[in-house]
Design an enzyme around this catalytic site. Structure first.
Site, PDB file in Angstrom:
ATOM      1  N   CYS A 160       0.802  -1.382   0.086  1.00 51.10           N
ATOM      2  CA  CYS A 160      -0.044   0.048   0.074  1.00 51.10           C
ATOM      3  C   CYS A 160       0.914   1.270  -0.030  1.00 51.10           C
ATOM      4  O   CYS A 160       0.887   2.108  -0.855  1.00 51.10           O
ATOM      5  CB  CYS A 160      -1.009   0.066   1.108  1.00 51.10           C
ATOM      6  SG  CYS A 160      -2.396  -1.217   1.191  1.00 51.10           S
ATOM      7  N   SER A 181      -3.043   3.562  -1.407  1.00 47.95           N
ATOM      8  CA  SER A 181      -4.430   3.364  -0.981  1.00 47.95           C
ATOM      9  C   SER A 181      -4.601   3.111   0.566  1.00 47.95           C
ATOM     10  O   SER A 181      -3.354   2.798   1.198  1.00 47.95           O
ATOM     11  CB  SER A 181      -5.038   1.843  -1.259  1.00 47.95           C
ATOM     12  OG  SER A 181      -6.222   1.499  -0.776  1.00 47.95           O
TER      13      SER A 181
END
Length: 283
Positions: A160, A181
């Site tokens: 991420c 994200s």
């Protein structure tokens, strides 16, 4: 931190609902968020509008620095953040590249310390950065990336927060970190601690002054089952003054981080917070 609450408010007011096939839940989502952390002033970005913790986040990042690929090694450092992804992910459990219990595969720190080269060798990205920064060198490519699409199938999770870019100006070290994200109610507190820590510790072991850490998030979201707690509880609270991160000054090298450093070498001074909020976690 006011900037954290401003981002939460922006998602609540301006976000768009997006279906998430991985979790089966909807997310209220905005695109592009930019946060800054003043490492020079040691304004440690622990969330104060709910009870938060920092050692697990630092432990995880030290595991990345060490190139760990096994959840058991992370547990020894003091964090269980990889237990579920290593052992409860059906797709990974049935993956031929999984070596057994607790194996994570070629994710995060493995890529940072042993990126596979076409000639069969490996590239230690972090060692190159430390070597350059220790000599005051900034080649405009002091980049550590965990994002290797060619090996996604060989690991339990895509990264991420995937890339960290260091820069030096007049003896001051800066960091720009990129995240594809972010689960804002739960994950951001964890990630911003890591961004701050990475700049602080890299400055300490390279002899540079810490400056500002810049944190860019592409997809920032709040899950539907987190929204009520965010709107009715956390966003109604006033943030309290930022604490300070205390790092053992005896940590002087990358080798120290790789060998003897433990969570006892880190503490927080002056942390005040509101009561805990139990946000649901999306696996």
């Amino acid at each position: 931190m006011r900037a954290y609450l401003d981002l939460c408010q922006r998602i609540v007011e301006q976000g768009t609902w997006v279906e998430n096939s991985r979790t089966g839940k909807r997310c209220l989502t905005v695109i592009n968020a930019d946060l800054e952390y003043n490492v020079a002033a040691n304004e440690f970005p622990m969330i104060t509008t709910r009870k938060s913790f920092f050692k697990s986040a630092i432990a995880e990042f030290i595991g990345y620095i060490r190139g760990y690929d096994n959840a058991a090694d992370f547990r020894k450092l003091g964090t269980k953040t990889w237990d579920a992804n290593a052992n409860l992910n059906d797709a990974w459990l049935n993956n031929a590249y999984r070596k057994g219990e607790d194996d994570m595969g070629r994710v995060y720190g493995v890529q940072g310390r042993a990126w596979a080269k076409p000639d069969g060798g490996v590239l230690d990205q972090l060692q190159k950065i430390v070597d350059n920064l220790s000599q005051g060198i900034d080649d405009r490519a002091e980049i550590l990336t965990f994002y290797n699409p060619g090996e996604f199938h060989m690991g339990c999770l895509r990264p991420c927060m995937h890339t960290h870019n260091f820069s030096v100006l007049d003896g001051t070290l800066y960091l720009t970190s990129y995240q594809r994200s972010c689960d804002v109610p739960l994950g951001l507190n964890f990630n911003q601690v890591q961004v701050f820590f990475f700049l602080a510790i890299m400055a300490q072991i390279t002899g540079l002054k810490p400056g500002v850490a810049y944190h860019k998030i592409v997809n920032a979201h709040i899950y539907e089952d987190q929204l009520t707690l965010m709107k009715d509880v956390q966003l109604k609270r006033e943030p309290l003054p930022s604490p300070k991160l205390i790092i053992n000054p005896d940590i002087k090298s990358l080798k120290d981080l790789e060998t003897w450093v433990t969570m006892d070498d880190f503490s927080v001074e002056g942390y005040q917070c509101h009561d805990a909020i139990k946000y649901p976690f999306a696996v």
